[in-house]
Design a protein around this motif. Structure first.
Motif, PDB file in Angstrom:
ATOM      1  N   LEU A 154      31.352  47.538  38.881  1.00  0.00           N
ATOM      2  CA  LEU A 154      31.664  46.171  39.281  1.00  0.00           C
ATOM      3  C   LEU A 154      32.389  45.461  38.151  1.00  0.00           C
ATOM      4  O   LEU A 154      32.441  45.931  37.024  1.00  0.00           O
ATOM      5  CB  LEU A 154      30.377  45.435  39.618  1.00  0.00           C
ATOM      6  CG  LEU A 154      29.562  46.110  40.719  1.00  0.00           C
ATOM      7  CD1 LEU A 154      28.283  45.346  40.935  1.00  0.00           C
ATOM      8  CD2 LEU A 154      30.355  46.191  41.990  1.00  0.00           C
ATOM      9  N   MET A 155      32.940  44.299  38.466  1.00  0.00           N
ATOM     10  CA  MET A 155      33.694  43.529  37.462  1.00  0.00           C
ATOM     11  C   MET A 155      32.798  43.149  36.296  1.00  0.00           C
ATOM     12  O   MET A 155      31.657  42.754  36.488  1.00  0.00           O
ATOM     13  CB  MET A 155      34.196  42.236  38.098  1.00  0.00           C
ATOM     14  CG  MET A 155      35.548  42.383  38.723  1.00  0.00           C
ATOM     15  SD  MET A 155      36.075  40.840  39.430  1.00  0.00           S
ATOM     16  CE  MET A 155      36.461  39.920  37.973  1.00  0.00           C
ATOM     17  N   GLY A 156      33.338  43.249  35.107  1.00  0.00           N
ATOM     18  CA  GLY A 156      32.581  42.849  33.922  1.00  0.00           C
ATOM     19  C   GLY A 156      31.623  43.901  33.435  1.00  0.00           C
ATOM     20  O   GLY A 156      30.850  43.656  32.508  1.00  0.00           O
TER      21      GLY A 156
ATOM     22  N   SER B 161      49.753  36.815  42.018  1.00  0.00           N
ATOM     23  CA  SER B 161      49.810  35.383  42.311  1.00  0.00           C
ATOM     24  C   SER B 161      48.462  34.888  42.819  1.00  0.00           C
ATOM     25  O   SER B 161      48.190  33.708  42.793  1.00  0.00           O
ATOM     26  CB  SER B 161      50.901  35.099  43.338  1.00  0.00           C
ATOM     27  OG  SER B 161      50.671  35.897  44.475  1.00  0.00           O
ATOM     28  N   ILE B 162      47.615  35.830  43.262  1.00  0.00           N
ATOM     29  CA  ILE B 162      46.273  35.435  43.727  1.00  0.00           C
ATOM     30  C   ILE B 162      45.333  35.504  42.522  1.00  0.00           C
ATOM     31  O   ILE B 162      45.260  36.525  41.847  1.00  0.00           O
ATOM     32  CB  ILE B 162      45.775  36.398  44.820  1.00  0.00           C
ATOM     33  CG1 ILE B 162      46.804  36.499  45.939  1.00  0.00           C
ATOM     34  CG2 ILE B 162      44.431  35.943  45.358  1.00  0.00           C
ATOM     35  CD1 ILE B 162      46.633  37.714  46.794  1.00  0.00           C
ATOM     36  N   PRO B 163      44.581  34.443  42.244  1.00  0.00           N
ATOM     37  CA  PRO B 163      43.667  34.493  41.092  1.00  0.00           C
ATOM     38  C   PRO B 163      42.518  35.453  41.367  1.00  0.00           C
ATOM     39  O   PRO B 163      42.146  35.668  42.513  1.00  0.00           O
ATOM     40  CB  PRO B 163      43.162  33.043  40.966  1.00  0.00           C
ATOM     41  CG  PRO B 163      43.352  32.466  42.312  1.00  0.00           C
ATOM     42  CD  PRO B 163      44.520  33.145  42.924  1.00  0.00           C
ATOM     43  N   PRO B 164      41.918  36.056  40.309  1.00  0.00           N
ATOM     44  CA  PRO B 164      40.791  36.962  40.515  1.00  0.00           C
ATOM     45  C   PRO B 164      39.565  36.193  41.011  1.00  0.00           C
ATOM     46  O   PRO B 164      39.511  34.974  40.870  1.00  0.00           O
ATOM     47  CB  PRO B 164      40.536  37.547  39.116  1.00  0.00           C
ATOM     48  CG  PRO B 164      41.123  36.572  38.178  1.00  0.00           C
ATOM     49  CD  PRO B 164      42.255  35.926  38.874  1.00  0.00           C
ATOM     50  N   PRO B 165      38.571  36.894  41.575  1.00  0.00           N
ATOM     51  CA  PRO B 165      37.403  36.181  42.097  1.00  0.00           C
ATOM     52  C   PRO B 165      36.642  35.475  40.974  1.00  0.00           C
ATOM     53  O   PRO B 165      36.663  35.909  39.822  1.00  0.00           O
ATOM     54  CB  PRO B 165      36.555  37.281  42.739  1.00  0.00           C
ATOM     55  CG  PRO B 165      37.083  38.546  42.196  1.00  0.00           C
ATOM     56  CD  PRO B 165      38.501  38.325  41.842  1.00  0.00           C
ATOM     57  N   SER B 166      35.961  34.407  41.324  1.00  0.00           N
ATOM     58  CA  SER B 166      35.239  33.612  40.318  1.00  0.00           C
ATOM     59  C   SER B 166      34.053  34.406  39.790  1.00  0.00           C
ATOM     60  O   SER B 166      33.602  35.373  40.407  1.00  0.00           O
ATOM     61  CB  SER B 166      34.746  32.314  40.941  1.00  0.00           C
ATOM     62  OG  SER B 166      33.833  32.627  41.982  1.00  0.00           O
TER      63      SER B 166
END
Lengths: 344, 349, 200
Positions: free
Chosen positions: A147-149, B48-53
């Motif tokens: 997963l991310m991070g 152009s789409i920001p990554p998820p928060s």
């Protein structure tokens, strides 16, 4: 496109001339070599007066040898985040496609190592120690992506995990079921394993530009400060010598003997032409218009530069990486020198 | 307009620098059925789409999500598309073609590199440019290498059947011409392409256990499955009997080769007692060099040392390691291997 | 050795055991069996009797050899991966990104070598056309046209003396010192760089 007529004509004239350098030379040399072949090798040819005014036979340029002494990178470079993530991704895929681990080939049954293995495999589910908690077969084997991070792709995290695995036996507090002979009955960690040295050294933190322990991932180049106060590569005039032997001599004369160096090859790697504002009169009666320095490549394997007692009037030295060199040297010097230096 | 008067080539050179790196959708004069969608596809960019928060990223749990959708322990419905790659290749015209090897559904898929080997990094940063400097040969601008002449000789003489006869075989032993060394540029610096580890065990002709152990040893050292070979002919001097399984080899490429060589040079060779080095006369004339290791030396590899007791005594074989390089002659290969760290002794013949 | 633990996880390919290991049912097997004594207990599913008939005379096979043979020809072999659509799309994206990254890296490496080569080429060309006073001469008067660097031009040995010396390859092919050939490591050495090296 709306280009004016003049602009178009100018661009067209330039475009017409934009043939590649070697083809242009082929076209010009075709006639030159034909002429050379046709010329007889006697004095009559020298009487032929060419249309271009030749430089006067009293002009000269001083010839110097410079040495680009470099310390090659000592450690591997930092991986790009894509590279480290990709490598971990591939190792997770490997878990799913590799043959099962041949446990009994490495751990004999009922030894301490075997028990340790059994404990640890329950915790981490896989023989591999540095890819996180993942099992290649079973209910949740589809969930192989990080997963991310996640930190598993970072090399420092992986090294930590390997060392942890080597230090701890995985035994918990209540785990006294089988008293195994030969194993120390301690729940605490065994003797600590030496951690590897950090990749960012002390010299990096202090930014000690004289030390060769700095920037171990990059190539460091030796710059010296001459009498005029300019930072240049060590150089000296020479005569009756080849470039290779002159380079060796320049190194020992400028930076002392206590450097284990090797001058790479006989061919120069670059040159710098300096034109003086006023020509100098040399001893042999020639008018010196400037100086041409031809650089030789050298590598250092051990030792340090020592400027005490050098005959070239050098006052200071520094070991700098490529972009740091750009900050120190003059603009025209950098222009001639930049293509010789390595990016990493 | 002046543009239309100039010939095509000049127009291309004129706007070579003006051409932007990313092709913007130019209004073209002709319209295809796909003109409209192409414009949309080219303008879109995933950056152009920001990554998820961060909260979204932290709260994402794939196992939980799957459990919510699964409704307990019910088996998953068979997916609509069950793809099995074909087991045998039936030719280019067959409707079922095997997927590319990079596709994970392929039977031949092998997970890609797991690391960037340090030998490869050393080569790229240090050794390549030093080899270029060492072997630099200057050619004046405009020099074109002459076309290679016919190397095979013709049949010359009075004999009537010499006319149109196939050319004579090359001089000397063997039926292959030696490699020509092309002019050195920055594009043909010698590099290591392949490493072959080969172990011949004459006792395996009687007892297959020797061959299995050799295969296991070679596989452990190299991380590549070993392939067995039969003896091609009877050779009394080496104890070979034709048709019997007698040796194993494994071919290492890229990452495996680099890891193996760095292990060899940094761990195994320094531990060998009273080792003179590799004889400098090694080399097959085409840029490949070989060195031999005895059974004791092979036992020094970390993969064998760790479970040395799992092998029966005295059955660990020695092996030959052949390093294949890009070089076209012995001295280039010698220079390359010297710069990697293999110590040589003696004269280079 | 209990090979049955693998069975539940993988799909077995072919027969489970090939090398005469007795597949004794669990209730008959003793709890601790030393690996050195031969297996004499038989059951209706065991192949030991047949294999013992085959091997006449001499000691039974070393169990280490049996183990190595089992591990080499492991009966449980994984099958090709089968990804769902979105998972496959993610893999394809990663593969494309990696290919692009490799291409950029290779291009950067090539360009760097090209820059170094061009710098050397410019320097050598300058040397070729330079006489002993440091002045450039014309192409006709210089030597070294073509592949032979030793060829002299009209002006003779004066022009390009350093160039000819630079093109000599004598002593180059064995000249790499062993201290230079030190591979990069992942972490630096404990002692760091040897600043105190002296020429003895």
């Amino acid at each position: 496109m709306n280009t004016g007529q003049q602009t178009t004509r100018r661009l067209a004239a330039r475009a017409g001339r934009s043939v590649c350098w070697s083809c242009k030379d082929t076209l010009s040399r075709k006639y030159a070599s034909a002429a050379a072949a046709a010329l007889p090798t006697d004095d009559q040819s020298l009487q032929h007066i060419p249309p271009v005014a030749q430089p006067s036979s009293q002009d000269s340029y001083g010839i110097k040898t410079g040495v680009v002494l470099s310390r090659p990178p000592q450690i591997t470079r930092d991986l790009h985040p894509l590279e480290s993530a990709f490598f971990l991704y591939q190792r997770r895929l490997n878990e799913r496609t590799a043959l099962p681990f041949t446990r009994y080939f490495y751990y004999k049954k009922r030894t301490a190592a075997d028990l340790e293995w059994k404990r640890k495999i329950k915790q981490r589910l896989t023989p591999a120690r540095d890819i996180g908690r993942y099992k290649g077969y079973g209910e949740e084997s589809w969930n192989d992506e990080l997963l991310m991070g996640a930190k598993e792709s970072d090399i420092h995290h992986q090294v930590e995990k390997l060392i942890e695995d080597a230090e701890q036996t995985g035994a918990q507090d209540g785990d006294e079921a089988e008293p195994v002979p030969g194993a120390s009955n301690s729940k605490k960690e065994e003797e600590k394993i030496e951690r590897p040295m950090p990749r960012v050294t002390e010299a990096d933190l202090k930014n000690d530009v004289k030390s060769l322990n700095r920037q171990l991932q990059r190539t460091l180049y030796l710059l010296v400060k001459n009498q005029e106060g300019r930072w240049i590569f060590p150089q000296d005039t020479f005569a009756q010598e080849t470039l290779h032997s002159a380079a060796g001599r320049v190194l020992t004369e400028s930076c002392g003997e206590n450097m284990h160096t090797w001058v790479v090859g006989n061919a120069p790697i670059g040159y710098y032409q300096q034109d003086y504002q006023n020509p100098i009169k040399t001893l042999s009666g020639l008018r010196e218009l400037g100086a041409k320095t031809f650089f030789m490549k050298a590598r250092i394997m051990a030792g340090q530069a020592n400027l005490e007692g050098n005959k070239l009037g050098l006052t200071d030295f520094k070991w700098l990486a490529k972009e740091e060199v750009q900050g120190e040297v003059d603009k025209s010097y950098w222009h001639s020198v930049k293509n010789m230096l390595a990016e990493r | 307009m002046a543009l239309r008067e100039l010939p095509f080539r000049t127009a291309a050179t004129l706007f070579k620098d003006a051409r932007p790196a990313i092709r913007a959708a130019q209004p073209t004069s002709c319209r295809h059925a796909s003109t409209e969608p192409i414009k949309e596809v080219e303008d879109a960019s995933s950056f152009s789409i920001p990554p998820p928060s961060e909260e979204l990223a932290k709260s994402f749990d794939p196992i939980e999500r799957s459990k919510l959708r699964r409704r307990g322990k019910e088996p998953l419905p068979p997916s609509r598309f069950q793809y099995r790659p074909p087991k045998y290749y039936r030719g280019p015209l067959h409707p079922h073609q095997p997927p590319p090897v990079s596709d994970p559904a392929s039977r031949l898929f092998v997970p890609g590199p797991f690391s960037l080997p340090r030998l490869e990094q050393t080569y790229q940063s240090t050794i390549a440019s030093d080899l270029l400097t060492l072997t630099y040969q200057h050619y004046p601008p405009g020099y074109r290498a002459p076309k290679a002449p016919q190397r095979l000789r013709e049949w010359v003489g009075d004999h009537p059947y010499f006319k149109n006869r196939p050319l004579r075989p090359p001089r000397g032993k063997g039926d292959v011409l030696r490699l020509i060394t092309p002019p050195r540029t920055f594009r043909n610096i010698p590099k290591i392409t392949r490493v072959t580890v080969h172990s011949m065990v004459p006792e395996a002709q009687e007892n297959s256990a020797y061959l299995h152990i050799a295969g296991m040893v070679v596989q452990a050292i190299t991380n590549v499955r070993a392939t067995p070979h039969k003896a091609r002919e009877n050779v009394v001097a080496w104890g070979l009997r034709e048709g019997k399984w007698v040796s194993v080899t494994s071919d290492l490429e890229r990452e495996d080769a680099h890891h193996f060589l760095s292990k060899l040079i940094d761990v195994v060779l320094p531990k060998i007692k009273e080792w003179k080095g590799v004889p400098a006369s090694t080399g097959d004339g085409s840029g490949n060099m070989s060195l031999g290791l005895t059974s004791d030396h092979v036992a020094l590899f970390p993969e064998i040392e760790v479970n040395y007791d799992s092998y029966p005594p005295k059955m660990i074989p020695g092996c030959y390691i052949t390093i294949h390089t890009d070089a076209t002659n012995d001295k280039d290969a010698f220079l390359l291997l010297q710069s990697i760290g293999i110590p040589f002794y003696g004269k280079r013949k | 050795m209990n090979f049955s633990t693998f069975r539940s996880v993988f799909r077995p390919v072919g027969s489970i055991t090939r090398f005469g290991q007795a597949t004794v049912p669990r209730q008959n097997a003793p709890s601790i069996r030393p690996s050195t004594t031969p297996i004499t207990g038989t059951s209706s599913f065991s192949s030991t009797a047949n294999l013992q008939k085959r091997k006449r005379g001499g000691a039974p096979t070393d169990p280490r050899i049996k183990a190595i043979r089992y591990f080499l020809y492991h009966p449980l072999t994984p099958r090709p991966l089968h990804f769902s659509r979105l998972r496959y799309l993610r893999h394809w994206t990663i593969h494309r990104a990696w290919m692009l990254f490799l291409r950029k890296r290779r291009r950067a490496e090539e360009l760097e070598l090209e820059r170094q080569y061009n710098s050397m080429r410019a320097a050598c060309e300058h040397l070729r056309l330079m006489d002993s006073n440091g002045m450039l001469v014309s192409e006709a008067e210089a030597g070294g046209q073509g592949p032979d660097a030793m060829r002299l031009g009209v002006k003779g040995r004066e022009v390009g003396r350093l160039y000819r010396a630079a093109m000599i390859k004598r002593g180059v092919y064995g000249s790499v010192p062993i201290e230079y050939a030190r591979c990069q490591t992942d972490f630096p050495s404990r002692d760091g760089w040897n600043h105190e090296w002296t020429r003895e």
